[in-house]
Design a protein around this motif. Structure first.
Motif, PDB file in Angstrom:
ATOM      1  N   CYS A   1      -3.234  -6.781  41.931  1.00 21.72           N
ATOM      2  CA  CYS A   1      -4.284  -6.122  42.470  1.00 21.72           C
ATOM      3  C   CYS A   1      -4.957  -5.799  43.560  1.00 21.72           C
ATOM      4  O   CYS A   1      -6.050  -7.311  43.954  1.00 21.72           O
ATOM      5  CB  CYS A   1      -4.974  -5.594  40.886  1.00 21.72           C
ATOM      6  SG  CYS A   1      -4.627  -4.828  39.387  1.00 21.72           S
TER       7      CYS A   1
ATOM      8  N   GLU B   1       0.526  -5.314  34.474  1.00 21.21           N
ATOM      9  CA  GLU B   1       1.552  -7.141  34.405  1.00 21.21           C
ATOM     10  C   GLU B   1       1.516  -7.185  36.521  1.00 21.21           C
ATOM     11  O   GLU B   1       1.378  -8.687  36.803  1.00 21.21           O
ATOM     12  CB  GLU B   1       2.831  -6.056  35.064  1.00 21.21           C
ATOM     13  CG  GLU B   1       3.861  -5.971  33.897  1.00 21.21           C
ATOM     14  CD  GLU B   1       3.125  -6.914  32.813  1.00 21.21           C
ATOM     15  OE1 GLU B   1       3.746  -7.626  33.110  1.00 21.21           O
ATOM     16  OE2 GLU B   1       3.151  -6.968  31.911  1.00 21.21           O
ATOM     17  N   ARG B   2       0.821  -6.263  37.312  1.00 15.40           N
ATOM     18  CA  ARG B   2       0.313  -6.514  38.665  1.00 15.40           C
ATOM     19  C   ARG B   2      -1.198  -7.315  38.810  1.00 15.40           C
ATOM     20  O   ARG B   2      -1.179  -8.339  39.787  1.00 15.40           O
ATOM     21  CB  ARG B   2       0.064  -5.586  39.531  1.00 15.40           C
ATOM     22  CG  ARG B   2       1.436  -4.460  40.032  1.00 15.40           C
ATOM     23  CD  ARG B   2       1.609  -3.554  41.075  1.00 15.40           C
ATOM     24  NE  ARG B   2      -0.302  -3.227  41.276  1.00 15.40           N
ATOM     25  CZ  ARG B   2       0.295  -1.822  40.847  1.00 15.40           C
ATOM     26  NH1 ARG B   2       1.066  -1.416  40.006  1.00 15.40           N
ATOM     27  NH2 ARG B   2      -1.101  -0.899  40.815  1.00 15.40           N
TER      28      ARG B   2
ATOM     29  N   GLU C   1       3.803   4.517  31.808  1.00 18.81           N
ATOM     30  CA  GLU C   1       4.154   3.526  32.619  1.00 18.81           C
ATOM     31  C   GLU C   1       3.111   2.900  33.887  1.00 18.81           C
ATOM     32  O   GLU C   1       3.901   1.606  33.895  1.00 18.81           O
ATOM     33  CB  GLU C   1       5.423   4.179  32.725  1.00 18.81           C
ATOM     34  CG  GLU C   1       7.092   4.069  32.067  1.00 18.81           C
ATOM     35  CD  GLU C   1       6.532   5.765  30.790  1.00 18.81           C
ATOM     36  OE1 GLU C   1       5.261   6.664  31.256  1.00 18.81           O
ATOM     37  OE2 GLU C   1       6.785   5.875  29.699  1.00 18.81           O
ATOM     38  N   ASP C   2       2.745   3.962  34.311  1.00  9.77           N
ATOM     39  CA  ASP C   2       1.579   3.152  35.671  1.00  9.77           C
ATOM     40  C   ASP C   2       0.866   2.333  34.863  1.00  9.77           C
ATOM     41  O   ASP C   2       0.893   1.479  35.038  1.00  9.77           O
ATOM     42  CB  ASP C   2       1.435   4.286  35.593  1.00  9.77           C
ATOM     43  CG  ASP C   2       2.638   5.809  36.642  1.00  9.77           C
ATOM     44  OD1 ASP C   2       3.629   4.855  37.475  1.00  9.77           O
ATOM     45  OD2 ASP C   2       2.512   6.421  36.775  1.00  9.77           O
ATOM     46  N   TYR C   3      -0.025   2.557  34.138  1.00 10.91           N
ATOM     47  CA  TYR C   3      -0.798   1.213  33.197  1.00 10.91           C
ATOM     48  C   TYR C   3      -0.212  -0.372  32.886  1.00 10.91           C
ATOM     49  O   TYR C   3      -1.173  -0.757  33.228  1.00 10.91           O
ATOM     50  CB  TYR C   3      -1.095   2.050  31.504  1.00 10.91           C
ATOM     51  CG  TYR C   3      -2.326   3.483  32.799  1.00 10.91           C
ATOM     52  CD1 TYR C   3      -4.001   2.909  33.000  1.00 10.91           C
ATOM     53  CD2 TYR C   3      -2.080   4.414  32.566  1.00 10.91           C
ATOM     54  CE1 TYR C   3      -4.615   4.096  33.109  1.00 10.91           C
ATOM     55  CE2 TYR C   3      -3.158   6.265  32.841  1.00 10.91           C
ATOM     56  CZ  TYR C   3      -4.405   5.327  32.497  1.00 10.91           C
ATOM     57  OH  TYR C   3      -5.651   6.450  32.837  1.00 10.91           O
ATOM     58  N   GLU C   4       1.385   0.937  31.739  1.00  9.57           N
ATOM     59  CA  GLU C   4       1.322  -1.014  32.483  1.00  9.57           C
ATOM     60  C   GLU C   4       2.072  -1.982  33.669  1.00  9.57           C
ATOM     61  O   GLU C   4       1.661  -2.786  33.672  1.00  9.57           O
ATOM     62  CB  GLU C   4       3.228  -0.666  30.985  1.00  9.57           C
ATOM     63  CG  GLU C   4       2.994  -0.219  29.220  1.00  9.57           C
ATOM     64  CD  GLU C   4       4.208   0.193  29.293  1.00  9.57           C
ATOM     65  OE1 GLU C   4       4.604   0.867  30.093  1.00  9.57           O
ATOM     66  OE2 GLU C   4       4.118   0.339  28.086  1.00  9.57           O
ATOM     67  N   GLN C   5       2.383  -1.111  34.080  1.00  5.68           N
ATOM     68  CA  GLN C   5       2.448  -1.661  35.569  1.00  5.68           C
ATOM     69  C   GLN C   5       0.937  -2.160  36.401  1.00  5.68           C
ATOM     70  O   GLN C   5       1.209  -3.227  36.774  1.00  5.68           O
ATOM     71  CB  GLN C   5       3.600  -1.074  36.861  1.00  5.68           C
ATOM     72  CG  GLN C   5       4.687  -0.311  36.245  1.00  5.68           C
ATOM     73  CD  GLN C   5       5.860   0.791  37.677  1.00  5.68           C
ATOM     74  OE1 GLN C   5       5.378   0.408  37.816  1.00  5.68           O
ATOM     75  NE2 GLN C   5       6.481   1.091  36.563  1.00  5.68           N
ATOM     76  N   LEU C   6      -0.180  -1.369  36.583  1.00  4.83           N
ATOM     77  CA  LEU C   6      -1.196  -1.712  36.700  1.00  4.83           C
ATOM     78  C   LEU C   6      -0.911  -2.999  35.949  1.00  4.83           C
ATOM     79  O   LEU C   6      -2.022  -4.023  37.286  1.00  4.83           O
ATOM     80  CB  LEU C   6      -2.110  -0.575  36.845  1.00  4.83           C
ATOM     81  CG  LEU C   6      -3.181  -1.431  37.388  1.00  4.83           C
ATOM     82  CD1 LEU C   6      -3.180  -1.362  38.666  1.00  4.83           C
ATOM     83  CD2 LEU C   6      -4.026   0.195  37.079  1.00  4.83           C
TER      84      LEU C   6
END
Length: 378
Positions: free
Chosen positions: A18, A11-12, A4-9
């Motif tokens: 970023c 998206e940013r 989930e954190d990779y997906e958020q990264l």
């Protein structure tokens, strides 16, 4: 890091939110995504769409056929951690063994060079104090607070003599010089720039380069700026460009970032004019114009090794120059030297970090003995 954190990264990243560290993280992840083949939460088309988005914005030249699946974002896969400006690479020891070297070699990186004046006097700039270094023929040479070399004309054009200076860097050194016309030149390691102390009495601003340098040329329509290397001449009026002309690389690459340049072969039989984002490759045959990867070209100036489908021989030449080491090949040198790799890592890191990054592709392995690195097939 959870998926989930990779997906958020990502998206940013797509939203241009970023940080520089996160961009470096994604950059290195993208270059190694081929090694694992699992990301069940997205379809193949979605994965390729996102990979293309990242790749296009990062300027990476990954062949289409290699756009397969996202890397496995689990403990068994590569985990990247951004620390400072460098990238450390960790891997599961069960899945990807990490090399251990008998000794390591620290980066020699220094902002210094040697200035040789027209009279033969040599000034080690790392030892020189801030302020005036020398006066010659109406020209004052000074070292600035940020360590740069500056030339200032103190006499009229008729009083300045035609004196030539040479700025040279050794392994692990780089330096910036401000020429008397306002041009700024960043010199990479194991390079030299020979130039007049004043351009006042010349119809053109001519300098000679060995190695690699990045130029920001001051505009002067009446006095073209000419850079001569062993293989060619580059003529400009005012522009930003990089020239890589190391002898051991057997080619010269001229990359344009801003303005316009004309590249002429040494034999005078061929010349090319390029526009920003293009480069000319001169390998002793016809001059080849091709799209440039500006991030890869300028990585050295920004403090990185950045390999974008780079052959191992060129990579190890860079390693040798920066870390002051000898490189030898065990086995078929031609075959090993032609292997290609992707990757990015800070030039501040020990040489082991660079070698481990290359070993991730599982094509070669290395041995460090003293200041000698041996390249072996895996």
């Amino acid at each position: 890091m959870p998926i989930e954190d990779y997906e958020q990264l990502l998206e940013r990243y797509k939203a241009n939110q970023c940080t520089e560290e996160e961009i470096a993280f994604l950059e290195s992840w993208y270059m190694t995504y081929r090694e694992d083949n699992v990301y069940e939460s997205l379809s193949l088309s979605d994965r390729e769409k996102d990979l293309n988005t990242v790749g296009e914005r990062l300027g990476l030249e990954i062949p289409k056929k290699k756009l397969q699946l996202w890397p496995r974002l689990t403990a068994a896969a590569a985990i990247f951690a951004v620390i400072g400006l460098g990238l450390y690479f960790y891997r599961s020891k069960d899945h990807y063994p990490v090399s251990e070297y008998a000794n390591d070699i620290a980066s020699k990186g220094k902002n210094t060079a040697t200035l040789t004046l027209a009279n033969g006097e040599r000034i080690e700039l790392s030892d020189a104090k801030v302020g005036k270094l020398a006066d010659q023929a109406g020209i004052q040479i000074s070292k600035t607070k940020d360590g740069q070399l500056m030339y200032e004309v103190k006499a009229s054009a008729g009083q300045t003599a035609s004196t030539w200076n040479t700025l040279s860097t050794a392994k692990g050194e780089q330096y910036c010089v401000g020429l008397p016309d306002g041009t700024k030149v960043w010199l990479n390691n194991v390079s030299s720039l020979t130039y007049p102390a004043s351009f006042a009495s010349s119809k053109e601003r001519r300098v000679q380069l060995k190695g690699e340098a990045y130029f920001e040329v001051a505009k002067d329509k009446l006095h073209p700026f000419v850079v001569k290397t062993q293989q060619q001449e580059v003529t400009v009026l005012g522009t930003h460009f990089n020239i890589n002309s190391y002898t051991e690389d057997n080619q010269t690459t001229t990359t344009l970032l801003e303005g316009s340049v004309k590249v002429s072969a040494q034999n005078g039989l061929q010349s090319k004019i390029i526009k920003p984002g293009e480069e000319v490759l001169n390998a002793g045959r016809d001059l080849q114009v091709r799209p440039a990867n500006l991030k890869a070209t300028m990585a050295w100036k920004e403090g990185y090794f950045r390999f974008n489908n780079e052959n191992l021989e060129n990579i190890m030449n860079q390693v040798s120059r920066w870390y002051d080491v000898d490189v030898v090949y065990a086995g078929n040198r031609k075959e090993l030297a032609s292997l290609t790799f992707w990757g990015i890592v800070s030039r501040d890191k020990n040489v082991s970090e660079v070698l481990k990054m290359i070993e991730r592709a599982e094509k070669v392995k290395f041995k460090i003995e003293g200041r000698t690195i041996t390249v072996m097939s895996n």
